[in-house]
Design an enzyme around this catalytic site. Sequence first.
Site, PDB file in Angstrom:
ATOM      1  N   GLU A  35      10.224  80.295  21.724  1.00  0.00           N
ATOM      2  CA  GLU A  35       9.621  81.539  21.268  1.00  0.00           C
ATOM      3  C   GLU A  35       9.810  82.664  22.283  1.00  0.00           C
ATOM      4  O   GLU A  35      10.065  83.816  21.907  1.00  0.00           O
ATOM      5  CB  GLU A  35       8.140  81.244  21.070  1.00  0.00           C
ATOM      6  CG  GLU A  35       7.363  82.416  20.664  1.00  0.00           C
ATOM      7  CD  GLU A  35       5.989  81.995  20.213  1.00  0.00           C
ATOM      8  OE1 GLU A  35       5.531  80.897  20.590  1.00  0.00           O
ATOM      9  OE2 GLU A  35       5.381  82.777  19.487  1.00  0.00           O
TER      10      GLU A  35
ATOM     11  N   CYS B 230       3.935  74.955   9.170  1.00  0.00           N
ATOM     12  CA  CYS B 230       3.092  75.769  10.049  1.00  0.00           C
ATOM     13  C   CYS B 230       3.364  77.259   9.949  1.00  0.00           C
ATOM     14  O   CYS B 230       2.756  78.045  10.671  1.00  0.00           O
ATOM     15  CB  CYS B 230       3.218  75.262  11.477  1.00  0.00           C
ATOM     16  SG  CYS B 230       2.645  73.554  11.580  1.00  0.00           S
TER      17      CYS B 230
ATOM     18  N   LYS C  82      -4.026  79.954  19.938  1.00  0.00           N
ATOM     19  CA  LYS C  82      -4.120  78.496  19.838  1.00  0.00           C
ATOM     20  C   LYS C  82      -4.687  77.898  21.116  1.00  0.00           C
ATOM     21  O   LYS C  82      -5.185  76.775  21.119  1.00  0.00           O
ATOM     22  CB  LYS C  82      -2.747  77.885  19.540  1.00  0.00           C
ATOM     23  CG  LYS C  82      -2.217  78.225  18.158  1.00  0.00           C
ATOM     24  CD  LYS C  82      -0.922  77.488  17.853  1.00  0.00           C
ATOM     25  CE  LYS C  82      -0.316  77.901  16.524  1.00  0.00           C
ATOM     26  NZ  LYS C  82       0.340  79.220  16.553  1.00  0.00           N
TER      27      LYS C  82
ATOM     28  N   HIS D 298      -4.346  74.381  16.941  1.00  0.00           N
ATOM     29  CA  HIS D 298      -3.287  74.655  15.975  1.00  0.00           C
ATOM     30  C   HIS D 298      -3.682  74.056  14.633  1.00  0.00           C
ATOM     31  O   HIS D 298      -3.597  72.850  14.435  1.00  0.00           O
ATOM     32  CB  HIS D 298      -1.986  74.033  16.491  1.00  0.00           C
ATOM     33  CG  HIS D 298      -0.780  74.320  15.644  1.00  0.00           C
ATOM     34  ND1 HIS D 298      -0.833  75.109  14.520  1.00  0.00           N
ATOM     35  CD2 HIS D 298       0.520  73.935  15.773  1.00  0.00           C
ATOM     36  CE1 HIS D 298       0.380  75.187  13.989  1.00  0.00           C
ATOM     37  NE2 HIS D 298       1.212  74.483  14.726  1.00  0.00           N
TER      38      HIS D 298
ATOM     39  N   HIS E 225       3.324  82.320  18.385  1.00  0.00           N
ATOM     40  CA  HIS E 225       3.030  81.008  17.795  1.00  0.00           C
ATOM     41  C   HIS E 225       2.396  80.144  18.880  1.00  0.00           C
ATOM     42  O   HIS E 225       1.418  79.447  18.627  1.00  0.00           O
ATOM     43  CB  HIS E 225       4.317  80.384  17.256  1.00  0.00           C
ATOM     44  CG  HIS E 225       4.116  79.096  16.541  1.00  0.00           C
ATOM     45  ND1 HIS E 225       3.418  79.016  15.360  1.00  0.00           N
ATOM     46  CD2 HIS E 225       4.498  77.835  16.840  1.00  0.00           C
ATOM     47  CE1 HIS E 225       3.384  77.746  14.964  1.00  0.00           C
ATOM     48  NE2 HIS E 225       4.032  77.017  15.847  1.00  0.00           N
TER      49      HIS E 225
ATOM     50  N   PHE F 158       7.631  73.020  11.183  1.00  0.00           N
ATOM     51  CA  PHE F 158       8.458  71.864  10.863  1.00  0.00           C
ATOM     52  C   PHE F 158       9.208  72.162   9.567  1.00  0.00           C
ATOM     53  O   PHE F 158       8.649  72.738   8.631  1.00  0.00           O
ATOM     54  CB  PHE F 158       7.590  70.613  10.658  1.00  0.00           C
ATOM     55  CG  PHE F 158       7.136  69.967  11.941  1.00  0.00           C
ATOM     56  CD1 PHE F 158       7.349  70.571  13.173  1.00  0.00           C
ATOM     57  CD2 PHE F 158       6.494  68.744  11.920  1.00  0.00           C
ATOM     58  CE1 PHE F 158       6.923  69.962  14.354  1.00  0.00           C
ATOM     59  CE2 PHE F 158       6.062  68.126  13.085  1.00  0.00           C
ATOM     60  CZ  PHE F 158       6.276  68.740  14.307  1.00  0.00           C
TER      61      PHE F 158
END
Lengths: 402, 422, 85
Positions: free
Chosen positions: B320, B169, B341, B346, B309, B405
């Site tokens: 975050e 991502c 998002k 996402h 994010h 990830f």
Amino acid sequence: MTAALVTGLGVISPAGLDTETHWANTLAGRCAIGPLTRFDASGYASTLAGEVPEFDPREHLPGRLVPQTDHMTRLALLVADAALADTDVDVAALGEFGVGVVTASSAGGFEFGHRELEKLWSRGPEHVSAYQSFAWFYAVNTGQISIRHGMRGPSGVLVTEQAGGLDALGQARRHVRGELPMMVTGGVDGWLCPWGWVAHQASGCLSRSTDPGRAYLPFSADAAGYVPGEGGALFVVESAESARARGARPRYGVVAGYAATFDPPPGSGREPSLRRAIEAALADARVAPADVDVVFADAVGLPELDAAEARALAAVFGPYGVPVTVPKTMTGRLGAGGAALDVANALLSIRDGVLPPTVNVTGPAPGHELDLVTTAREARVRTALVVARGHGGFNSALVVTA
Amino acid sequence: MTRRAVITGIGVLAPSANGKKSFWDLLASGRTATRRISFFDPAPFRSQVAAECDFDPLRDGLSHQQARRMDRAAQFAVVGAREGLADSGLDLDATDPTRRGVVIGSAVGCTMSLEREYVVVSDGGARWLVDQGHAVPHLFDYLVPSSIAREVAWEVGAEGPVSLVSTGCTSGLDAVGRAAELVVEGAADVMVCGATDAPISPITMACFDAIKATTPRNDDPATASRPFDRTRNGFVLGEGCAVFVLEELEHARRRGARLYAEVAGFASRANAYHMTGLRPDGVEMAEAIRAALARARTAPDEVDYVNAHGSGTKQNDRHETAAVKRSLGAHAYATPVSSIKSMIGHSLGAIGSLEIAACVLAMENNVVPPTANLHEPDPECDLDYVPLRAREHRVDTVLSVGSGFGGFQTAMVLRRPERSAA
Amino acid sequence: MATLDLPVLRDILRECAGEDDAADLGGDILDVPFSDLGYDSLALLETASVIQRRFGARLADDAVTQAQTPRALLDLTNRAIAGDG
């Protein structure tokens, strides 16, 4: 600019589960291509592959890692362990963020993904593994290597099919020339499962021969496709300062030059870009064509692509101007691991003063003006060029020097 | 003289937003594009919502042959590249193809086509030994997603360095960051770069179901993506692409190009902790932010906007928030932080590039896009997340961050080019 | 109705999450936290998923996360199997 040294390497290939076994078999010219055993391939058009010798992952990896990893990632973790053990480095001593990982990938953990697709479609979504969210994806090897060894520096994953191993080394060199002491880089691949095989066959590039000695004959008049294989190589690439400071041993060589280009679209009538990649990599390394002692060729084994490569080499080095070898005739083409394995071969050639052979090919087809190394040849090797092309037009070239 | 990389063209394909203009209209209005999945029957799945693009390859300009050959993610990228190129005004015939390259990011590549073809050749999953007779000739291109970068390279006639970046991502930030490095180093003068993903397929939904990463808020899909909200319970899967023309500053100036933003700083770090888990202290993301700011020679208090994010999972938003505080110090509280998002879901690797597009457009409009659906902030998320409504705000310097990830943490600093030139 | 016992749970853990080399899964682990046995949240999600399919029990997501030892997970599962979970 600081030099990017290779101070450690690890190899797993069809020719051996460790560097020295691979290298001894390679120099002896033992072809490791054979009938597929990982699954029953008798119903398929192509049935030969370069398989890594069988091993039990539980003997080498923590028990917790085995259920969550594809075969390809297990190979990569073993190779990373070997590369790091080779140079005996304490990662933590290089700073909190001092070591990064960049690997090449091609199809990810495809067998793992195949199994989960089967569960989903035959039994339902609740049967899909929690590990599917990362075990198949392209970034898995970089992630798992960084976790296993506590490497928190800049990380990356590049996909350019068979050219990826060189592109990863190019990226690692960028970091080491910047401010990073060390990178782990290269590529390890494994995609020998029924679903991956069908997808691979669709490329139309695989040999359909059933004779391991006649299946992959690059540059020969009988070239008719290649044989896929699995495995690859990973390297510890280190700044000269870091290597000096920790008295690093061994020193395989320097990643001295790198360049990548892309071919023009089909039908454009423009010249393929491979020659430009080679010339740019040599210029980047500040070496002249005459300085190059050996070329590890890409050697797809398809007549048109072989001819294009032979033309590019003859144009840069002159007809028969440099020894050219294709040890991948013994292992098949390893996807993201292929070019990395050739870099390992090149560095070992420098170390031992010997050029590994191209097997099963008696000589180049008429028109290819190549000095093809068909038996192992002693030679003083100070500079080697590795050429790699990825399906669809990716060209990369890398120069390593002693 | 130091070379600099500036964005001179933007192409976007996002859920409920085809093209740069409609993308910005969506973000500035605070509308959401999250809906019940329409691509397949989502009833057997835990999470049944997604943000889908309204895309038709033929209507949107691809040939029959391209539509047949390419996975949806590649189709997105080619259409995005066309818009970006047109927006930049770059004349392909008047510039050197060998000085032009491509970097495309994608987390899951051609996953939709792979799954579709798997179902065909395995007779719906009934056979392990799959039937080669039914394989389409393009299957190898789906197997190895560098084919997506190849399609874009053919589209824009690139003969310089071409690659696909796949760092989960963070792919969308990492692809543009890599392209900027290639421009600054001199490997190319023009890089067509960005990211694309089209992951809305049963296998992707199932794998995120298995780790409870996606939201089970199926009763009200339009409000399902709730970054930083106390009631958030997972992300909403999306799709789309953003593709940029990134150009060396002097090259762009010579041809009188419009300069949107400079990619002034970029850095990534790994958490070396867990394939899907995050350390709560956010130390690696904070270090990536510090390094990106240093590369951009920018002080923390010069950051006018943080594009988060903000995926809407419990752990991400806390991680975050901690990272932004750790890196920006007291200025973290004085800076608007928002997650798009909340509106477009996402889209895995693509989202990083869509977020860069949002940052550049925020700069152009001096408006910060909002975090939709944020009604009750999580007490552990205590920054200014610009809830519900866009805000007028002078934006010269933007920080965009991503987390993926595999442990990838990436930060990018974008800056108004007039400021860069000064 | 079949209930879940420790030996079966051990087998399921080994199968879907592997065995940490430092932990002794064969010992008296009923009250040893999963984290000490080397299992993270993903390992437990995978384990819970197998238990649910094999025993036809519905385990709530939050309850699985809160079950921090084998004993807690056995209790949770067996209550669900008995229909009062």
